[in-house]
Motif scaffolding. Structure first.
Motif, PDB file in Angstrom:
ATOM      1  N   ASP A 191      31.695  18.244 -15.317  1.00 51.27           N
ATOM      2  CA  ASP A 191      32.496  17.867 -16.484  1.00 51.27           C
ATOM      3  C   ASP A 191      32.721  19.013 -17.467  1.00 51.27           C
ATOM      4  OD1 ASP A 191      32.687  14.969 -15.897  1.00 51.27           O
ATOM      5  OD2 ASP A 191      30.513  15.083 -16.075  1.00 51.27           O
ATOM      6  N   LEU A 192      31.890  20.034 -17.390  1.00 44.12           N
ATOM      7  CA  LEU A 192      31.973  21.147 -18.335  1.00 44.12           C
ATOM      8  C   LEU A 192      31.329  22.368 -17.685  1.00 44.12           C
ATOM      9  CD1 LEU A 192      32.352  22.306 -21.261  1.00 44.12           C
ATOM     10  CD2 LEU A 192      30.126  21.303 -21.805  1.00 44.12           C
ATOM     11  N   VAL A 193      31.979  23.526 -17.804  1.00 40.49           N
ATOM     12  CA  VAL A 193      31.427  24.766 -17.257  1.00 40.49           C
ATOM     13  C   VAL A 193      31.309  25.791 -18.381  1.00 40.49           C
ATOM     14  CG1 VAL A 193      31.763  26.684 -15.650  1.00 40.49           C
ATOM     15  CG2 VAL A 193      32.414  24.366 -14.957  1.00 40.49           C
ATOM     16  N   LEU A 194      30.099  26.311 -18.545  1.00 39.84           N
ATOM     17  CA  LEU A 194      29.847  27.421 -19.455  1.00 39.84           C
ATOM     18  C   LEU A 194      29.446  28.610 -18.588  1.00 39.84           C
ATOM     19  CD1 LEU A 194      27.731  25.580 -22.180  1.00 39.84           C
ATOM     20  CD2 LEU A 194      30.221  25.810 -22.020  1.00 39.84           C
ATOM     21  N   ILE A 240      28.828  25.419  -6.756  1.00 38.86           N
ATOM     22  CA  ILE A 240      29.302  24.829  -8.009  1.00 38.86           C
ATOM     23  C   ILE A 240      30.809  24.604  -7.933  1.00 38.86           C
ATOM     24  CG2 ILE A 240      29.655  25.262 -10.480  1.00 38.86           C
ATOM     25  CD1 ILE A 240      26.805  26.501 -10.481  1.00 38.86           C
ATOM     26  N   GLY A 241      31.526  25.553  -7.334  1.00 31.01           N
ATOM     27  CA  GLY A 241      32.965  25.385  -7.152  1.00 31.01           C
ATOM     28  C   GLY A 241      33.308  24.141  -6.352  1.00 31.01           C
ATOM     29  N   ALA A 242      32.524  23.858  -5.330  1.00 31.22           N
ATOM     30  CA  ALA A 242      32.755  22.648  -4.525  1.00 31.22           C
ATOM     31  C   ALA A 242      32.536  21.398  -5.375  1.00 31.22           C
ATOM     32  CB  ALA A 242      31.827  22.633  -3.312  1.00 31.22           C
ATOM     33  N   ARG A 243      31.528  21.405  -6.232  1.00 32.73           N
ATOM     34  CA  ARG A 243      31.291  20.252  -7.107  1.00 32.73           C
ATOM     35  C   ARG A 243      32.450  20.075  -8.089  1.00 32.73           C
ATOM     36  NH1 ARG A 243      25.934  19.171  -9.835  1.00 32.73           N
ATOM     37  NH2 ARG A 243      26.938  17.142  -9.943  1.00 32.73           N
ATOM     38  N   ILE A 244      33.027  21.183  -8.552  1.00 34.84           N
ATOM     39  CA  ILE A 244      34.194  21.089  -9.428  1.00 34.84           C
ATOM     40  C   ILE A 244      35.346  20.449  -8.658  1.00 34.84           C
ATOM     41  CG2 ILE A 244      35.967  22.444 -10.634  1.00 34.84           C
ATOM     42  CD1 ILE A 244      33.672  24.494 -11.264  1.00 34.84           C
TER      43      ILE A 244
END
Length: 135
Positions: free
Chosen positions: A73-76, A63-67
């Motif tokens: 666009d949004l992380v919860l 997920i960090g790589a996608r960020i």
């Protein structure tokens, strides 16, 4: 929008309840999560969730790589402040969100504010900085 859903073990049920409450809104977006969280959300809501590895197996890094590639666009990320083992994952995701100006919530109160903003269109500016994933 692409929304990443993550939670420490002690907050997984809260994340599931949050997603049930906002199922209608979340259905209009692309959701991804680490494996256990994603499965719990998908099973409880019927929402399609792209699942990565478990956090301990590298899912947080995925997920960090996608960020870092401007694909989220949004992380919860519902964090359990008493979970010392989960703090490195939280810290890395928070750091990446800060670096790349991704809206980020680490608790249900802030997630509520961001979800209401999403509903109102307050996060539509992400469509400008992330034109590949417009809805």
């Amino acid at each position: 929008m692409n929304i990443a859903l993550m939670s420490h073990d002690g907050k997984k049920e809260l994340m599931v309840q949050f997603c049930i409450a906002y199922c209608g809104l979340l259905a209009g977006h692309d959701l991804c999560a680490t494996k256990t969280t994603g499965k719990l959300i998908s099973d409880a809501t019927g929402l399609p969730v792209s699942m990565y590895l478990s956090a301990s197996q590298g899912g947080s890094q995925q997920i960090g790589a996608r960020i870092a590639y401007n694909e989220i666009d949004l992380v919860l990320f519902f964090c359990d402040p008493d979970d010392a083992n989960g703090q490195p994952y939280l810290n890395e995701i928070a750091r990446l969100c800060d670096r790349y100006s991704i809206p980020f919530a680490s608790n249900v109160a802030t997630a509520e504010v961001l979800i209401q903003g999403l509903r109102r269109g307050d996060l539509d500016w992400r469509n400008i900085v992330n034109p590949h994933h417009n809805h």
